[in-house]
Design a protein around this motif. Sequence first.
Motif, PDB file in Angstrom:
ATOM      1  N   GLU A  66       0.835  -1.201   0.000  1.00 35.34           N
ATOM      2  CA  GLU A  66       0.000   0.000   0.000  1.00 35.34           C
ATOM      3  C   GLU A  66       0.871   1.254   0.000  1.00 35.34           C
ATOM      4  O   GLU A  66       0.622   2.218  -0.742  1.00 35.34           O
ATOM      5  CB  GLU A  66      -0.894   0.003   1.244  1.00 35.34           C
ATOM      6  CG  GLU A  66      -1.942  -1.092   1.258  1.00 35.34           C
ATOM      7  CD  GLU A  66      -3.162  -0.746   0.427  1.00 35.34           C
ATOM      8  OE1 GLU A  66      -3.197   0.373  -0.175  1.00 35.34           O
ATOM      9  OE2 GLU A  66      -4.082  -1.568   0.352  1.00 35.34           O
ATOM     10  N   ASP A  70       1.148   4.232  -2.950  1.00 35.09           N
ATOM     11  CA  ASP A  70       0.871   5.648  -2.681  1.00 35.09           C
ATOM     12  C   ASP A  70       2.021   6.539  -3.125  1.00 35.09           C
ATOM     13  O   ASP A  70       1.815   7.671  -3.566  1.00 35.09           O
ATOM     14  CB  ASP A  70       0.622   5.852  -1.180  1.00 35.09           C
ATOM     15  CG  ASP A  70      -0.689   5.225  -0.729  1.00 35.09           C
ATOM     16  OD1 ASP A  70      -1.572   5.037  -1.603  1.00 35.09           O
ATOM     17  OD2 ASP A  70      -0.835   4.934   0.475  1.00 35.09           O
ATOM     18  N   PHE A  73       2.473   6.010  -7.490  1.00 35.86           N
ATOM     19  CA  PHE A  73       1.359   6.215  -8.423  1.00 35.86           C
ATOM     20  C   PHE A  73       1.224   7.712  -8.760  1.00 35.86           C
ATOM     21  O   PHE A  73       1.085   8.550  -7.871  1.00 35.86           O
ATOM     22  CB  PHE A  73       0.059   5.688  -7.816  1.00 35.86           C
ATOM     23  CG  PHE A  73      -1.120   5.861  -8.733  1.00 35.86           C
ATOM     24  CD1 PHE A  73      -1.236   5.096  -9.887  1.00 35.86           C
ATOM     25  CD2 PHE A  73      -2.112   6.796  -8.444  1.00 35.86           C
ATOM     26  CE1 PHE A  73      -2.320   5.259 -10.727  1.00 35.86           C
ATOM     27  CE2 PHE A  73      -3.184   6.963  -9.288  1.00 35.86           C
ATOM     28  CZ  PHE A  73      -3.293   6.193 -10.434  1.00 35.86           C
ATOM     29  N   LYS A  80      -5.273   4.447 -13.873  1.00 32.82           N
ATOM     30  CA  LYS A  80      -5.620   3.379 -12.914  1.00 32.82           C
ATOM     31  C   LYS A  80      -4.447   2.398 -12.806  1.00 32.82           C
ATOM     32  O   LYS A  80      -3.793   2.093 -13.811  1.00 32.82           O
ATOM     33  CB  LYS A  80      -6.885   2.657 -13.376  1.00 32.82           C
ATOM     34  CG  LYS A  80      -7.356   1.555 -12.441  1.00 32.82           C
ATOM     35  CD  LYS A  80      -8.610   0.894 -13.014  1.00 32.82           C
ATOM     36  CE  LYS A  80      -9.082  -0.253 -12.104  1.00 32.82           C
ATOM     37  NZ  LYS A  80     -10.266  -0.952 -12.651  1.00 32.82           N
ATOM     38  N   THR A  93      -5.815  -1.431  -5.639  1.00 33.13           N
ATOM     39  CA  THR A  93      -6.186  -0.544  -6.763  1.00 33.13           C
ATOM     40  C   THR A  93      -5.981   0.915  -6.370  1.00 33.13           C
ATOM     41  O   THR A  93      -6.264   1.312  -5.225  1.00 33.13           O
ATOM     42  CB  THR A  93      -7.664  -0.751  -7.162  1.00 33.13           C
ATOM     43  OG1 THR A  93      -7.867  -2.117  -7.469  1.00 33.13           O
ATOM     44  CG2 THR A  93      -8.017   0.106  -8.373  1.00 33.13           C
ATOM     45  N   ARG A  94      -5.462   1.676  -7.344  1.00 30.89           N
ATOM     46  CA  ARG A  94      -5.407   3.128  -7.202  1.00 30.89           C
ATOM     47  C   ARG A  94      -5.981   3.748  -8.499  1.00 30.89           C
ATOM     48  O   ARG A  94      -5.620   3.335  -9.598  1.00 30.89           O
ATOM     49  CB  ARG A  94      -3.976   3.639  -7.000  1.00 30.89           C
ATOM     50  CG  ARG A  94      -3.355   3.230  -5.686  1.00 30.89           C
ATOM     51  CD  ARG A  94      -4.012   3.989  -4.531  1.00 30.89           C
ATOM     52  NE  ARG A  94      -3.345   3.685  -3.269  1.00 30.89           N
ATOM     53  CZ  ARG A  94      -3.638   2.642  -2.493  1.00 30.89           C
ATOM     54  NH1 ARG A  94      -4.587   1.781  -2.884  1.00 30.89           N
ATOM     55  NH2 ARG A  94      -3.002   2.457  -1.352  1.00 30.89           N
ATOM     56  N   THR A  95      -6.886   4.734  -8.337  1.00 29.56           N
ATOM     57  CA  THR A  95      -7.524   5.392  -9.494  1.00 29.56           C
ATOM     58  C   THR A  95      -7.303   6.901  -9.397  1.00 29.56           C
ATOM     59  O   THR A  95      -7.513   7.499  -8.326  1.00 29.56           O
ATOM     60  CB  THR A  95      -9.033   5.105  -9.559  1.00 29.56           C
ATOM     61  OG1 THR A  95      -9.223   3.697  -9.603  1.00 29.56           O
ATOM     62  CG2 THR A  95      -9.662   5.746 -10.793  1.00 29.56           C
ATOM     63  N   SER A  96      -6.928   7.533 -10.508  1.00 22.87           N
ATOM     64  CA  SER A  96      -6.687   8.976 -10.527  1.00 22.87           C
ATOM     65  C   SER A  96      -7.999   9.734 -10.672  1.00 22.87           C
ATOM     66  O   SER A  96      -8.889   9.355 -11.438  1.00 22.87           O
ATOM     67  CB  SER A  96      -5.747   9.342 -11.679  1.00 22.87           C
ATOM     68  OG  SER A  96      -5.637  10.756 -11.776  1.00 22.87           O
TER      69      SER A  96
END
Length: 645
Positions: A66, A70, A73, A80, A93-96
Amino acid sequence: MTLNKKLLIITSVILLLLLAIGFFVQCKMLQFEHQQQQRVLLNKSTQFIKVALIPYIEIGDTQGIEGTLDVIFDGKYHQKIEITTFPLDEIFTRTSRLTSSQAPAWFTGLGLFPQLTSQASVMVHSEAFGDFEVGRVELTNNPASAYNELWGEVSKLFILYLTTFIVCVVLFFIIYNLNFRSLIRLRDSAIRCQKSNDGSNIELPKESDLKPIAQTINALSTQLKVYLDGKSKQIEDLYKMAYEDSTSGLGNRDYFISQVKEWIAEDGVGGMMIISIDILDEIYQKDGFMARDQFLKSIGETLQLQLKPYDRHEVARFSDTEFAILIPGVNQQELLNIAENLNGNISNILVNPLSAPRIISTIGAAMRTDQESLPELLSTADQALLKARMDHLEIYIKEDKSQEQLGRFEWKRIIETAINQQQIHFYIQPVFAIDQKTRLHTELFSYIDDGQKTYSAGEFMPAVEQFRLGDKLDQHILEHLIPLLESHPEMNFALNWSRTAITNEKFCAWIIQTLIQNKGLAKRLCFEIQESVLLKASDRIQNTLEELRAHGYMWGIDQFGRHLHATDYLKRLHPDYVKIDHTFTKMLVKDINDTTCLSAICDIAHGAGARAIVTQIESQAVLDSLKGLPIDGYQGYINPPHPLK
């Protein structure tokens, strides 16, 4: 469109097309470069993330995964990121949230950059199992940044190309003007030559390919002047043969009768006199025809000089020993005074003061006060002459006992009252093109109706000119016509200007201002001026006529051809049309095949750029005889006047 403008437009269009093609190609190249950059950046980012996550995925460190996501990304370039870990059986998952673009919506809507996705497997190595997959990285790019960068570059490129286009067009304009300067001078000189029609030559340009053009124009200009001068001389000679007495220099019987007929057709009032000089036979028998002819010439000059102050007067040699005179607008006392002056001046030519007094000339005069026809008027004047001879009088005027004649100041009162109390009314008569289908305009004729009696223009216009009321009358008529034309778009009128109006500076200033305020009527309102007025005051009214033309109004010349010896004013004033004097139509009525004079005077009008309109066409036979002649329109009692309601 000028050749200079046409070449400038063609060159500018070609340049615009070339720049547009170049702009399009460069835009496509920039798009391709950004697409490649997007792919390379996406692949590098995927590999970097994969390497960075291997230690944490291998030991199953959730917090490490995680934290790494952070840190690495970047929502600016990535839409994404999705991490799948097989040992932990979890998906990270990370989404802009940065999905908007600074580029306009229509630009991003073009779909220049498709969304790209890159995948990579996370592999680890162990001595027991070898290489095996412990996770998967999936990264999706964010095209907003590519759109922003491309939009900025395209905008700068567009400004550069636009600036290049404007600079090139300005350069083309300057270069063409410099190179076409001689051609422009040649054009302007040709236009001046066309307007003047005086046969003047234009300056030869320095360029060898333009010299023949200038020389040709000069030759044609000279030939045209010779042709028009010859036509004018031909008409003048024919006119003199038909209507002039060569001995006295006055009009002949036919000319006088034609003018009186026109005056009667206008319901004119005034006086006519016949002067008999019986001593002419005595001079011929005693001194021969040369002495008699010299005396006739002196009489002609005397009559013209004495009658010069009276507008629209006519004088002619009526027979071997008689002269006829028409003076519109005079009353009986004025006619008597004129006759006494004429008698005295004729006597002074011949009589010796020391010799015994004798009657040299006898005058019989008649007044037209109502509806007397030409035969009645001539018969009355002839009876008056006979009465003078029988009673051995120098002058006898046949009085009209049937009605009281109006005095000059009574006419002035009637005219001013008519203007102030809206008693001016109108007749209209159409003017048609020679094809009999197109109406060129409608001529306006005014009359006074005070509720008890009607007065025609022929009756009151002499008083209008005498008391200089023309400006008031014409202003009143125009103020009446403007709202009429505005409410009836199908109407178009031609208004005759009076002599005292058009030569009045205040009236000219008022009418120009009024017509400028009503520019919408320019194609439906035109003005006519008598040729005799133009000859006397063309210099004073030239500016007014030029302003009329500048604002789109047309004007014409009435009674054109009465003064063929002085048509130079056409070269300066350039009327839109001329109404040829009715005497030329009368020639055609006498001999329907004799069209020489009429054709020649039409050629003179066309040479000045004016339409030629013949007048007093009274039958279909005469109208049919005009076909094939260089005539543009006609007017006459074949289409009689009728009241304007």
